[in-house]
Motif scaffolding. Structure first.
Motif, PDB file in Angstrom:
ATOM      1  N   UNK A  61     -22.326 -49.207 -68.173  1.00 44.44           N
ATOM      2  CA  UNK A  61     -23.719 -49.244 -67.712  1.00 44.44           C
ATOM      3  C   UNK A  61     -23.760 -49.730 -66.266  1.00 44.44           C
ATOM      4  N   UNK A  62     -24.511 -48.998 -65.435  1.00 47.79           N
ATOM      5  CA  UNK A  62     -24.612 -49.348 -64.010  1.00 47.79           C
ATOM      6  C   UNK A  62     -26.055 -49.616 -63.605  1.00 47.79           C
ATOM      7  N   UNK A  63     -26.987 -49.505 -64.580  1.00 48.85           N
ATOM      8  CA  UNK A  63     -28.395 -49.742 -64.238  1.00 48.85           C
ATOM      9  C   UNK A  63     -28.935 -50.829 -65.154  1.00 48.85           C
ATOM     10  N   UNK A  64     -30.239 -51.085 -65.053  1.00 49.54           N
ATOM     11  CA  UNK A  64     -30.833 -52.153 -65.866  1.00 49.54           C
ATOM     12  C   UNK A  64     -30.763 -51.819 -67.358  1.00 49.54           C
ATOM     13  N   UNK A  65     -30.747 -52.895 -68.130  1.00 48.91           N
ATOM     14  CA  UNK A  65     -30.652 -52.764 -69.585  1.00 48.91           C
ATOM     15  C   UNK A  65     -31.808 -53.551 -70.195  1.00 48.91           C
ATOM     16  N   UNK A 104      -5.231 -52.614 -61.812  1.00 44.39           N
ATOM     17  CA  UNK A 104      -5.484 -51.578 -62.825  1.00 44.39           C
ATOM     18  C   UNK A 104      -5.576 -52.199 -64.218  1.00 44.39           C
ATOM     19  N   UNK A 105      -4.713 -53.184 -64.421  1.00 41.03           N
ATOM     20  CA  UNK A 105      -4.573 -53.724 -65.765  1.00 41.03           C
ATOM     21  C   UNK A 105      -5.284 -55.075 -65.843  1.00 41.03           C
ATOM     22  N   UNK A 106      -6.598 -55.040 -66.117  1.00 42.24           N
ATOM     23  CA  UNK A 106      -7.393 -56.268 -66.113  1.00 42.24           C
ATOM     24  C   UNK A 106      -7.969 -56.496 -67.515  1.00 42.24           C
ATOM     25  N   UNK A 107      -7.698 -57.655 -68.074  1.00 40.09           N
ATOM     26  CA  UNK A 107      -8.251 -57.985 -69.395  1.00 40.09           C
ATOM     27  C   UNK A 107      -9.479 -58.874 -69.196  1.00 40.09           C
ATOM     28  N   UNK A 108     -10.648 -58.320 -69.449  1.00 42.39           N
ATOM     29  CA  UNK A 108     -11.901 -59.060 -69.281  1.00 42.39           C
ATOM     30  C   UNK A 108     -12.179 -59.835 -70.569  1.00 42.39           C
ATOM     31  N   UNK A 109     -11.615 -61.027 -70.674  1.00 36.33           N
ATOM     32  CA  UNK A 109     -11.733 -61.740 -71.950  1.00 36.33           C
ATOM     33  C   UNK A 109     -13.162 -62.174 -72.267  1.00 36.33           C
ATOM     34  N   UNK A 110     -14.016 -62.302 -71.242  1.00 41.32           N
ATOM     35  CA  UNK A 110     -15.420 -62.675 -71.480  1.00 41.32           C
ATOM     36  C   UNK A 110     -16.379 -61.496 -71.284  1.00 41.32           C
ATOM     37  N   UNK A 111     -15.837 -60.270 -71.328  1.00 42.60           N
ATOM     38  CA  UNK A 111     -16.695 -59.102 -71.221  1.00 42.60           C
ATOM     39  C   UNK A 111     -16.951 -58.696 -69.782  1.00 42.60           C
ATOM     40  N   UNK A 112     -17.947 -57.802 -69.613  1.00 40.15           N
ATOM     41  CA  UNK A 112     -18.180 -57.221 -68.293  1.00 40.15           C
ATOM     42  C   UNK A 112     -19.665 -56.928 -68.093  1.00 40.15           C
ATOM     43  N   UNK A 113     -20.122 -57.168 -66.869  1.00 41.20           N
ATOM     44  CA  UNK A 113     -21.516 -56.840 -66.536  1.00 41.20           C
ATOM     45  C   UNK A 113     -21.758 -55.339 -66.576  1.00 41.20           C
ATOM     46  N   UNK A 114     -20.692 -54.561 -66.433  1.00 35.48           N
ATOM     47  CA  UNK A 114     -20.840 -53.112 -66.343  1.00 35.48           C
ATOM     48  C   UNK A 114     -20.586 -52.430 -67.690  1.00 35.48           C
ATOM     49  N   UNK A 115     -20.795 -53.210 -68.740  1.00 27.78           N
ATOM     50  CA  UNK A 115     -20.628 -52.657 -70.083  1.00 27.78           C
ATOM     51  C   UNK A 115     -21.788 -53.140 -70.954  1.00 27.78           C
ATOM     52  N   UNK A 116     -22.240 -52.264 -71.860  1.00 31.52           N
ATOM     53  CA  UNK A 116     -23.301 -52.620 -72.822  1.00 31.52           C
ATOM     54  C   UNK A 116     -22.733 -52.434 -74.223  1.00 31.52           C
ATOM     55  N   UNK A 117     -23.225 -53.265 -75.145  1.00 30.59           N
ATOM     56  CA  UNK A 117     -22.664 -53.242 -76.504  1.00 30.59           C
ATOM     57  C   UNK A 117     -23.768 -52.962 -77.526  1.00 30.59           C
ATOM     58  N   UNK A 118     -23.484 -52.068 -78.464  1.00 27.30           N
ATOM     59  CA  UNK A 118     -24.441 -51.760 -79.533  1.00 27.30           C
ATOM     60  C   UNK A 118     -24.583 -52.983 -80.434  1.00 27.30           C
ATOM     61  N   UNK A 119     -25.820 -53.372 -80.715  1.00 26.01           N
ATOM     62  CA  UNK A 119     -26.050 -54.561 -81.537  1.00 26.01           C
ATOM     63  C   UNK A 119     -25.614 -54.364 -82.984  1.00 26.01           C
ATOM     64  N   UNK A 120     -25.512 -53.102 -83.417  1.00 24.68           N
ATOM     65  CA  UNK A 120     -25.107 -52.893 -84.815  1.00 24.68           C
ATOM     66  C   UNK A 120     -23.599 -52.651 -84.934  1.00 24.68           C
ATOM     67  N   UNK A 121     -23.081 -51.695 -84.163  1.00 23.99           N
ATOM     68  CA  UNK A 121     -21.677 -51.289 -84.378  1.00 23.99           C
ATOM     69  C   UNK A 121     -20.703 -52.055 -83.488  1.00 23.99           C
ATOM     70  N   UNK A 122     -21.196 -52.633 -82.391  1.00 21.98           N
ATOM     71  CA  UNK A 122     -20.288 -53.293 -81.448  1.00 21.98           C
ATOM     72  C   UNK A 122     -19.660 -52.313 -80.471  1.00 21.98           C
ATOM     73  N   UNK A 157     -14.015 -63.642 -65.583  1.00 21.75           N
ATOM     74  CA  UNK A 157     -15.154 -63.158 -64.805  1.00 21.75           C
ATOM     75  C   UNK A 157     -15.706 -61.863 -65.379  1.00 21.75           C
ATOM     76  N   UNK A 158     -17.007 -61.688 -65.219  1.00 19.68           N
ATOM     77  CA  UNK A 158     -17.651 -60.473 -65.718  1.00 19.68           C
ATOM     78  C   UNK A 158     -17.941 -59.512 -64.570  1.00 19.68           C
ATOM     79  N   UNK A 159     -17.437 -59.833 -63.378  1.00 13.27           N
ATOM     80  CA  UNK A 159     -17.591 -58.909 -62.250  1.00 13.27           C
ATOM     81  C   UNK A 159     -16.445 -57.889 -62.255  1.00 13.27           C
ATOM     82  N   UNK A 160     -16.513 -56.917 -61.317  1.00 16.03           N
ATOM     83  CA  UNK A 160     -15.471 -55.874 -61.278  1.00 16.03           C
ATOM     84  C   UNK A 160     -14.646 -55.952 -59.993  1.00 16.03           C
ATOM     85  N   UNK A 161     -14.584 -57.154 -59.390  1.00 13.93           N
ATOM     86  CA  UNK A 161     -13.928 -57.244 -58.075  1.00 13.93           C
ATOM     87  C   UNK A 161     -12.410 -57.079 -58.159  1.00 13.93           C
TER      88      UNK A 161
END
Ligand code: APR
Length: 248
Positions: free
Chosen positions: A136-140, A113-131, A102-106
């Motif tokens: 992030x908590x607002x619109x992207x 505490x120890x959660x492995x988000x294997x498919x990423x997270x809605x509350x994270x943004x990734x640089x297209x160049x460096x990764x 899941x990409x939620x933070x529930x």
């Protein structure tokens, strides 16, 4: 009931839990495959693939912005199933690993505490160049720039799309190789590599348990299965598990 399970001491028990969209359904977040293959009225190819992002990045930004806003609304709260897993982590400590698709933070909101988000997270943004990833908590959109590169580059949702490599795989495989119990919750078992975790756990000699609304694609690989809403069956299973062990 735990079937044919040896009487481990609780503190030594190594438990790996895999969760999917079904655990958050009763918190008001839609699952992926409950609507003719559409996720919130969009095809998975349009909003969950690198090609979809290349074709129409505005749609993809908008789609995840809506999901993030929904997640951050006060109506979306952890349910009894999330709380039961937080309780399990409090008892088992470092022997408990929670892997989520899941990409939620529930899970974090309920206290894990120890959660492995294997498919990423809605509350994270990734640089297209460096990764490089940042919270992030607002619109992207395209106008958001990273602070890791020179010149700065655009950011994308930090979601693992189809065709991309899930995160934390070496760590997850290591945990599965040592697991005494593997519990799969609220997932249709259709997306690999997560769908293959049950066979890895079986190979390691773990007791494998499926808790889902209905039998998943790989249901016959699980030694024990319970079907029903996560809010009912997960807390019942966790309570049974904890009662069945000697706390000394
Ligand atoms: N309680 C328990 N299980 C439920 C509930 C509920 N209240 N509601 C639905 N389910 C079950 C469904 O029966 C289904 O088997 O949850 C499962 C959800 O399956 P999917 O929608 O396929 O979600 P998931 O397995 O998490 O998808 C895996 O696919 O689209 C990609 O990357 C995305 O992480 C996602 C991955």
């Amino acid at each position: 009931m735990l079937a044919n399970f040896p009487p481990y001491k609780l503190k030594q028990l190594k438990v790996v839990v895999l969760t999917g969209a079904g655990i958050s359904a009763e918190s008001g977040l839609k699952t992926f495959r409950d609507n003719n293959g559409l996720w919130e009225e969009h095809s998975i190819e349009d909003v969950a693939t690198p090609d979809g992002f290349e074709r129409n990045s505005e749609l993809v930004y908008r789609f995840y912005n809506q999901r993030r806003r929904q997640l951050l609304s006060p109506d979306v709260k952890p349910n009894k199933a999330h709380l039961a897993l937080a309780k399990l982590e409090r008892v088992l400590g470092n022997n408990f690993t929670l892997v989520t698709q899941n990409v939620d933070n529930l899970h974090q909101k309920s206290g894990n505490k120890n959660v492995l988000h294997m498919h990423g997270s809605l509350l994270s943004a990734r640089c297209l160049r460096s990764g490089h990833c940042s919270a992030i908590y607002s619109d992207l959109d395209h106008s958001n720039q990273c602070d890791c590169c020179q010149p700065t580059n655009s950011l994308r949702p930090d979601i693992v799309w189809f065709g991309e490599m899930p995160k934390f795989m070496p760590q997850i495989e290591e945990c599965l190789s040592q697991a005494d119990i593997f519990i799969s919750i609220g997932t249709s078992g259709t997306v690999y590599p997560a769908a293959g975790f049950v066979s890895l756990a079986n190979q390691s000699g773990a007791h494998t348990v499926e808790l889902n609304m209905e039998p998943s694609s790989g249901y016959n690989e699980f030694a024990e299965k319970h079907y029903g809403p996560a809010t009912e069956i997960v807390s019942k299973f966790v309570d049974t598990l904890l009662k069945g062990f000697n706390f000394d």
